[in-house]
Design an enzyme around this catalytic site. Structure first.
Site, PDB file in Angstrom:
ATOM      1  N   ASP A   1       0.869  -1.160   0.000  1.00  0.00           N
ATOM      2  CA  ASP A   1       0.000   0.000   0.000  1.00  0.00           C
ATOM      3  C   ASP A   1       0.918   1.225   0.000  1.00  0.00           C
ATOM      4  OD1 ASP A   1      -2.198   1.607   0.007  1.00  0.00           O
ATOM      5  OD2 ASP A   1      -3.092   0.802   1.844  1.00  0.00           O
TER       6      ASP A   1
ATOM      7  N   ALA B   1     -11.605   3.061   0.755  1.00  0.00           N
ATOM      8  CA  ALA B   1     -12.366   3.801   1.778  1.00  0.00           C
ATOM      9  C   ALA B   1     -13.624   3.086   2.255  1.00  0.00           C
ATOM     10  CB  ALA B   1     -12.706   5.201   1.263  1.00  0.00           C
TER      11      ALA B   1
ATOM     12  N   CYS C   1      -8.056 -25.632  14.412  1.00  0.00           N
ATOM     13  CA  CYS C   1      -6.795 -25.227  13.803  1.00  0.00           C
ATOM     14  C   CYS C   1      -5.660 -25.651  14.746  1.00  0.00           C
ATOM     15  CB  CYS C   1      -6.782 -23.713  13.552  1.00  0.00           C
ATOM     16  SG  CYS C   1      -6.511 -22.715  15.018  1.00  0.00           S
TER      17      CYS C   1
ATOM     18  N   CYS D   1      -5.845 -23.976  18.175  1.00  0.00           N
ATOM     19  CA  CYS D   1      -6.979 -24.365  19.016  1.00  0.00           C
ATOM     20  C   CYS D   1      -6.908 -25.827  19.428  1.00  0.00           C
ATOM     21  CB  CYS D   1      -8.291 -24.071  18.299  1.00  0.00           C
ATOM     22  SG  CYS D   1      -8.508 -22.314  17.995  1.00  0.00           S
TER      23      CYS D   1
END
Ligand code: GUN
Length: 652
Positions: free
Chosen positions: A88, A194, A282, A285
């Site tokens: 960015d 935005a 996952c 977890c």
């Protein structure tokens, strides 16, 4: 260098080539902090999950110690990721702090200098509901910067691809205009900018407006990135509306706030701490109990939560992709949108644009149409049927209802005497279903529960209008529940083969024109499978030989032509309908039945939808081959990369 591999709604599985590296979309780009010390999730985990990451070139630019490494060794080495790196530009900092310390072209130049794969222009993110004058002025400035950045890239032969962000605040005409102007400028990827404030406020309805109005103005052959959207609950709907790329800082930001992401919403760790297990399997977890994580020190807890958040983020994107492959993305969206009323509101808003979306939605899907609530009545599959039913030239119509205990397909399970009258059954979802075509997707391939009265009454107007339109053709006939008996008209003394009538109507419905004329009908044979009793092939007797014209495809009962069938279609469907016209230079390949590439398409039927069976012809309308179009009419003209038509065969 973007091509479509599979699709549903405006969603697609795409292949995007970036500097010789290929990524599959839709995908999520984890936001990586350019300072490795500030990176929450270990790079090893990021590498395992992601093929592309996004980082911030402005942070690198403004921090001498990072800048030095990036300038010397490149951005890939700086962050320790050797696949695709997107950056960015500092626009986000601009939107937070009001100003930044770099010029628009300088930051573009810097991104190329540090070896970024995809850079971003320094667009101006105008917040939602800004006053119109400001939105318009900033949008014009974004466009100006975009144009200059592209010129800089062209003049200096940049290797880097460029993001051209769409702005325009919440003024939908500005979003469309910005998309049209930026869209004409040949950026490589189009981010929609935005939207973060909309996400923060749960204003998903406006998000839908912003996405769709941008999509309407953008070219179809470039991927779209939804800037700042990283929460998994939003992936299904955003992909359905045509977003291909997402970036997630959410996985880390939520972790810092002790929050645990799931595809249906966010939990505070505090609220999960008494569970024996996390509601996820996952690696993180599976290793820790909620209590163990809760008791960790702040830093450790953040890391563990961020890692879980990243796993579920990717898990949901995999689910979205699988749904596209199956043709079940609408079903997944309907499921997700039940998790929050604001999401449901967003889905309802999306359906207001169904006419636009329908043009991109495949005509057939491997998976059936599942009704999940009132909204399903407005899906493209339904809207398309209500349009295409008028493709059939009905002469005599009988409208009836079928009792609840008769199972689909009615045409096979009711005793119906052959006749030249078309029986149309009232249907709560599809309005009216002609029994002669009731095997075709989605009419047979739909699962609908018993509906409430309010849902049932929805189609009253449609039926009334239909009756009004065809009133001089509607016959009055006697029916029983299981047995429909009616009079063959007096003039219809000929023996009627109801299977041929079915094929005649199915062809009209699928191709929009009458394919079987009197001459052809005399020579047609419809074959049913000995094993299942279902219609399988349509043959024609030609020079004493039987030749297959069409095969009914088992999962959707579409009539798939053979070479002989394609020739028949070609002789009956007027140009340019159902045509894809290719350049002379590839005529030979098409005649050999090799794939038609989008680059060589010179014209086509602009009303084509994805996955229709099409005729491939040259500019003199000579038939070269036949196949399935991956692209719709607009895309066939706009794409110049990848396969356009998957060929079934060539005509030599
Ligand atoms: N990140 C989140 N929103 C935006 C945006 O509008 N523009 C840019 N460049 N980056 C963003």
């Amino acid at each position: 260098m973007f091509q479509i591999k599979a699709r549903d709604g405006l969603g697609k599985i795409g292949k995007l080539e970036i500097n010789g590296k290929t990524i599959e979309t839709p995908t999520i780009m984890p936001v990586i902090h350019p300072d490795p010390d500030k990176q929450l999730v270990p790079m090893e985990t990021v590498k395992k999950l992601a093929d592309v990451v996004i980082t911030n070139s402005y942070i690198i630019y403004s921090k001498p110690e990072l800048r030095e490494i990036a300038e010397k060794k490149g951005v890939h080495k700086l962050i320790g990721f050797d696949k695709v790196v997107v950056t960015d530009s500092g626009s986000f900092q601009l939107s937070v702090y009001g100003s930044i310390d770099v010029k628009p072209l300088e930051i573009v130049e810097f991104q190329e200098k540090i070896g970024v794969d995809v850079g971003t222009i320094l667009d101006i993110p105008t917040p939602p509901y800004a006053d119109r004058e400001r939105a318009e002025k900033e949008m014009e400035e974004t466009i100006r910067r975009g144009r200059e950045s592209l010129e800089l890239k062209r003049e200096n032969n940049y290797k880097m691809l460029l993001n051209g962000t769409i702005q325009g605040s919440t003024y939908m005409d500005l979003r469309r205009r910005c998309a049209e102007i930026m869209g004409s400028m040949n950026f490589d990827i189009y981010p929609i900018g935005a939207v973060v404030p909309l996400l923060e406020k749960y204003d998903y309805k406006t998000l839908v407006d912003v996405i769709l109005n941008s999509k309407m103005g953008l070219p179809t052959n470039k991927p779209v990135h939804l800037f700042g959207c990283g929460h998994p609950t939003l992936f299904a709907i955003s992909v359905l509306l045509g977003c291909d790329l997402f970036d997630s800082a959410a996985y880390a930001l939520y972790a810092k706030d002790d929050r645990y992401l799931t595809e249906n919403g966010t939990y505070y760790l505090e609220d999960l701490k008494d569970l024996k297990q996390f509601p996820c399997s996952c690696p993180v977890c599976s290793e820790y109990s909620p209590r163990e994580v809760y008791n960790m020190d702040k830093k450790e807890k953040e890391k563990v939560l961020a890692e879980h958040n990243l796993y579920v983020t990717f898990e949901e994107m995999s689910r979205v992709k699988e749904a596209i492959r199956e043709g079940a993305l609408w079903e997944l969206v309907e499921l997700r949108c039940r998790s929050h009323p604001r999401l449901l509101e967003a889905y309802r808003q999306a359906l207001k644009y169904v006419e636009f979306i329908e043009k991109f939605d495949p005509v057939t899907k491997k998976s059936g149409f599942f009704y999940s609530g009132y909204e399903s009545l407005f899906r493209p599959e339904v809207i398309r049927h209500k349009e295409r039913i008028h493709r059939i030239r009905f002469e005599k119509i009988y409208i009836t209802t079928v009792s609840k205990d008769v199972e689909k397909p009615y045409s096979e399970n009711l005793k119906i005497l052959p006749s030249d009258v078309d029986i149309l059954v009232k249907d709560d979802v599809f309005g009216l279903i002609p029994l002669n075509i009731d095997l075709i997707y989605p009419l047979l391939q739909s699962e609908v529960p018993e509906l409430y009265d309010i849902e049932k009454s929805h189609n009253k107007k449609f039926v009334k209008e239909f009756i009004e339109r065809y009133k001089d053709r509607i016959m009055d006939i006697v029916t029983y529940n299981y047995y429909i008996s009616y009079y063959n008209s007096k003039e219809n003394k000929k023996k009627i083969n109801s299977d041929i009538i079915k094929i005649d109507r199915m062809l009209q419905y699928q191709y929009g024109f009458k394919i079987l004329d009197e001459e052809v009908i005399k020579r047609i044979i419809v074959r049913r499978s000995k094993r299942t009793g279902w219609i399988r092939n349509v043959l024609i007797v030609k020079d004493g030989e039987k030749k297959v014209l069409f095969t009914l495809r088992s999962y959707d009962n579409f009539l798939i032509p053979t070479a002989e069938g394609a020739k028949l279609l070609h002789s009956k469907i007027p140009y340019p309908k159902y045509r894809v016209v290719v350049d002379r230079s590839v005529e030979r390949f098409a005649r050999e039945g090799r794939s038609v590439y989008a680059k060589f398409v010179v014209d086509c039927d602009r009303d084509l939808r994805p996955y229709e069976e099409v005729l491939v012809v040259n500019e003199d309308d000579e038939l070269l081959g036949y196949g399935t179009t991956i692209l719709n009419g607009r895309e066939l003209m706009e794409f110049n990369y990848g396969v356009a038509v998957d060929m079934r065969g060539g005509i030599s």
